[in-house]
Enzyme design. Sequence first.
Site, PDB file in Angstrom:
ATOM      1  N   LEU A   4       0.819  -1.212   0.000  1.00 35.52           N
ATOM      2  CA  LEU A   4       0.000   0.000   0.000  1.00 35.52           C
ATOM      3  C   LEU A   4       0.858   1.269   0.000  1.00 35.52           C
ATOM      4  O   LEU A   4       1.691   1.475   0.891  1.00 35.52           O
ATOM      5  CB  LEU A   4      -0.902  -0.010   1.247  1.00 35.52           C
ATOM      6  CG  LEU A   4      -1.903   1.157   1.355  1.00 35.52           C
ATOM      7  CD1 LEU A   4      -2.929   1.097   0.244  1.00 35.52           C
ATOM      8  CD2 LEU A   4      -2.574   1.162   2.715  1.00 35.52           C
ATOM      9  N   ASP A   5       0.630   2.144  -0.985  1.00 36.07           N
ATOM     10  CA  ASP A   5       1.292   3.463  -1.058  1.00 36.07           C
ATOM     11  C   ASP A   5       2.812   3.381  -1.160  1.00 36.07           C
ATOM     12  O   ASP A   5       3.523   4.325  -0.788  1.00 36.07           O
ATOM     13  CB  ASP A   5       0.915   4.340   0.160  1.00 36.07           C
ATOM     14  CG  ASP A   5      -0.584   4.587   0.239  1.00 36.07           C
ATOM     15  OD1 ASP A   5      -1.240   4.538  -0.819  1.00 36.07           O
ATOM     16  OD2 ASP A   5      -1.099   4.802   1.343  1.00 36.07           O
ATOM     17  N   GLN A   6       3.329   2.247  -1.664  1.00 37.46           N
ATOM     18  CA  GLN A   6       4.782   2.060  -1.745  1.00 37.46           C
ATOM     19  C   GLN A   6       5.289   1.972  -3.172  1.00 37.46           C
ATOM     20  O   GLN A   6       6.490   1.786  -3.390  1.00 37.46           O
ATOM     21  CB  GLN A   6       5.188   0.773  -0.990  1.00 37.46           C
ATOM     22  CG  GLN A   6       4.811   0.744   0.465  1.00 37.46           C
ATOM     23  CD  GLN A   6       5.532   1.794   1.284  1.00 37.46           C
ATOM     24  OE1 GLN A   6       6.695   2.092   1.044  1.00 37.46           O
ATOM     25  NE2 GLN A   6       4.829   2.414   2.217  1.00 37.46           N
TER      26      GLN A   6
END
Lengths: 295, 295, 295, 295
Positions: free
Chosen positions: C238-240
């Site tokens: 997530l969000d990486q």
Amino acid sequence: MSDSSSEIAALHNQGRLLISCPDRPGIVKGVSQFLFEQGANIVRSDQHTTDPEGGHFFMRIEFERKDLDQQFTALKESFRQTAETLDMVWQMSRSSHKKRLAIFVSKEDHCLNDLLWRWRVGELNAEIAMVVSNHLDLKPWVTPMGIPFYHVPCTRETRLEAEKTHLKLLAEGEVDTVILARYMQIIPSTMVERYQNRIINIHHSFLPAFVGANPYKQAYERGVKIIGATAHYVTEELDQGPIIEQNVERVDHRCHVDDLRRIGRDVERLVLARAVQWHLNDEVLVHGNKTVVFR
Amino acid sequence: MSDSSSEIAALHNQGRLLISCPDRPGIVKGVSQFLFEQGANIVRSDQHTTDPEGGHFFMRIEFERKDLDQQFTALKESFRQTAETLDMVWQMSRSSHKKRLAIFVSKEDHCLNDLLWRWRVGELNAEIAMVVSNHLDLKPWVTPMGIPFYHVPCTRETRLEAEKTHLKLLAEGEVDTVILARYMQIIPSTMVERYQNRIINIHHSFLPAFVGANPYKQAYERGVKIIGATAHYVTEELDQGPIIEQNVERVDHRCHVDDLRRIGRDVERLVLARAVQWHLNDEVLVHGNKTVVFR
Amino acid sequence: MSDSSSEIAALHNQGRLLISCPDRPGIVKGVSQFLFEQGANIVRSDQHTTDPEGGHFFMRIEFERKDLDQQFTALKESFRQTAETLDMVWQMSRSSHKKRLAIFVSKEDHCLNDLLWRWRVGELNAEIAMVVSNHLDLKPWVTPMGIPFYHVPCTRETRLEAEKTHLKLLAEGEVDTVILARYMQIIPSTMVERYQNRIINIHHSFLPAFVGANPYKQAYERGVKIIGATAHYVTEELDQGPIIEQNVERVDHRCHVDDLRRIGRDVERLVLARAVQWHLNDEVLVHGNKTVVFR
Amino acid sequence: MSDSSSEIAALHNQGRLLISCPDRPGIVKGVSQFLFEQGANIVRSDQHTTDPEGGHFFMRIEFERKDLDQQFTALKESFRQTAETLDMVWQMSRSSHKKRLAIFVSKEDHCLNDLLWRWRVGELNAEIAMVVSNHLDLKPWVTPMGIPFYHVPCTRETRLEAEKTHLKLLAEGEVDTVILARYMQIIPSTMVERYQNRIINIHHSFLPAFVGANPYKQAYERGVKIIGATAHYVTEELDQGPIIEQNVERVDHRCHVDDLRRIGRDVERLVLARAVQWHLNDEVLVHGNKTVVFR
């Protein structure tokens, strides 16, 4: 932003007081004492003095007062006395009051689309009374939203007639403020006078650079590394009115005029939107050819 | 930035090739084939065509070649032939070569202090040959660093003599590039011609706004919401030369002229430093009155 | 930006070549020689080497070739040989090819409205194949534009079914790229794998700050003075994923969470629009968990 | 900024009043009435309420009072009564008072050089009481300016002794405020407590991203497109104190870690300088883990 009923209730009890006068001791004391005695609590206060010695004083106050709607006329009347003592130019309004806007456009829709979207989601504390254009192109984006669209052609021959029509439309629509959202026509002095400091234009350059026509072409030819946009109140002199807001974006040697136009569109619409929002919130005061913006 | 010995070795084998010519098929092929045949590896390459149809072509290549120092003259000689075939204006240099700078100042030291600091920490790939000033004020900040400081007064009466002295100093100091770091005098056309596209000025406004004297006062009086600075090559016309870099900072109604000056100082020194760095790295090509900056 | 017929003709003869390979001498020579021999003129070229010593090499070329449409398959076939010699990962496409987009949304419309407007005025070189949402709220803004709107509810219970429906819709719609325009659901790994580096998300913070839910609330609580938004390719974590573009806006102590949301909306939509435009123009190359953006 | 004698006279009659208390009606009235009765004219006033309902109130007033130096103690004494009535935390000071600074550095000099230059040209309203370092490298840039330089080594073994020396130096030097201008050591809790909200650190990242060591390397590895710097008051928790100011600069895929460091240096020193200036002008109020900045 939020529209919960408790916030609306709060807004209904909220008022704004704008003051402008020669600076002298006792102004803040006088105004704050008045509000205290009238049961009004100061929620936000901004002030500015142009010069510590013999300058001009500006103040904007947001206050809360129980039952403001019912008390508003009386409150204004009471303040008149304080104001006269201190030689003030002043204005009191209810925060819940929505200004009525007329948006003037020509063929480009980036500013219009942006304003309509902000209005729709509640970012503009206003009624949009009408959209006026010298072309028909943008009508399909306006009428489905339930906003009247007036087509007023404006050529060399019809200019005088157009002017009359404009003034009639604005009067009948009880318009407070006119937004020139890329309206590519000169505004006649009659309208400028009647709506003094109430006509906002977006100019597609970083004023005072590139006054007049085709600023992106001028910018391209000068080889600038940054372009900009300027929202200002319209005065008699073209692109010379008090600046409300400006912003810029970086460009480079790879940008052709069309790229500057595309990049500029994003700057223009954000600059115009901010200026309009501040104006609607009574956050802009005009002083000579400059603005004091209490944002 | 780093100065480890392996990096310095690498830099000694690194060269730069700048090319400018009318666009036509085969340029990239011709140049890259030449470099390949000469055992040079392309490390970085930038190119720009002003217009896909009949435009002008610009290219900057950084390459690595074993034993470049020994081979450099031969390499240049070999390229002459390729260049003639393709009708190029070109320039080949070693990345390790340090340009010799003269910094001209008057009384304000923010740009000078910044450049000296960057030079000291290794941010400027240059020798500072001298600092020249029409005043003595900044001498104490220059001489302790081992840099010659020449005081050349420049009044209406001494202008012609000053000009001669300047040209003599620059010639004797083998100066490549002149930096006007807030030097408040007009540069005579003799010097402009001799150092074409090699005199960089910092103007304390967002050009083309506020040309000439006292731009911060002009900005204050116009009521702009953003101020800026512009680094440009000096040409005959005041503040009209090719722009290398610009930047801006936000201001508001509370800023007096002195605040604009203070805020502007930070913009000026960063803008000038960038322009100087790019120029020293041969990243700026001039095209008419514009620049192509390959940074 | 312009849509004159001569420009469209030009675009039809324009192609793009993207290359990625271990750095070594002769790549530029090989590629430019190939294009020259095939009668293709290089219009724009960008390249990047991650490290001068043993790094990775990236190149993007825009070229013009008469009758490209007819010659395209043959040209690709010919390049295969050059590419194999130089151990390249590569991709050749026609600039006139429009990628097919699916835009996923939930209830907030600022990014969707912005993308639809840009598409309408010609800023997005794409077909919008569909809009997909777990809510019905935004349907009225989509269907009048002739774009299919699919309502696919996505709760804990229906997640698996939704996933199947999504993949089916994307396959049937021949979708190239998925834009998560404030779609507030996790994307399952099946979809992430199938559309590797082809799902673009806008996260409403300046990553890596404020990962996960409610970043504006997190920002408010930390008391930051600047907020931001990040467009990135979606990966399993997530969000990486690889960041394509970020931007920021200044805030201050007067901003409540709702103000951050409002200010952030303007940042989000511009950041997402840029990332989408660059992706559509094949200007973004992924390298590990980073991007090389040739804009 | 200007140092004409009339301005200095004005400054000598200028005072500042900082107030913090639970919000309630009558505060502005009470304070402005007090100042009016004491013959003090409000020159500038800023206020902030965290929440219209039951929030906290902050105010900063600049006032002018004839013969302030002579009247100052009496004025403070008189205000005590008003303050008690309204349950205020408050502070009154003369604008002409210069805070005494200690600047802590290690080996990097960009922030130190910038602060010393600003101090020298009059941008910092402060006395620099000393520079303290765990290394000797920067001594040559400090002592010629007549500022004491104390070398206090700080290793694992000498930490406790260093702490004692630091506290002794600060006490003897009557230091108000400590600036950590890239001081690469942890500040012990004794010092943090003693100088609460009076130790300003510059962290070389856009907090809360990249807390701790080597933020530029972290930023490089995450592939961010923008880097930043953060000035904050130091608290017990590393990099978690109230943020005073932040700023950012754009980077791209071509930037190696060393480029981020170089670009970052320019951001760091400007961010730190602003935070220090605001602190020196009593423009920063701390509220929980956030700041209210009246600039």
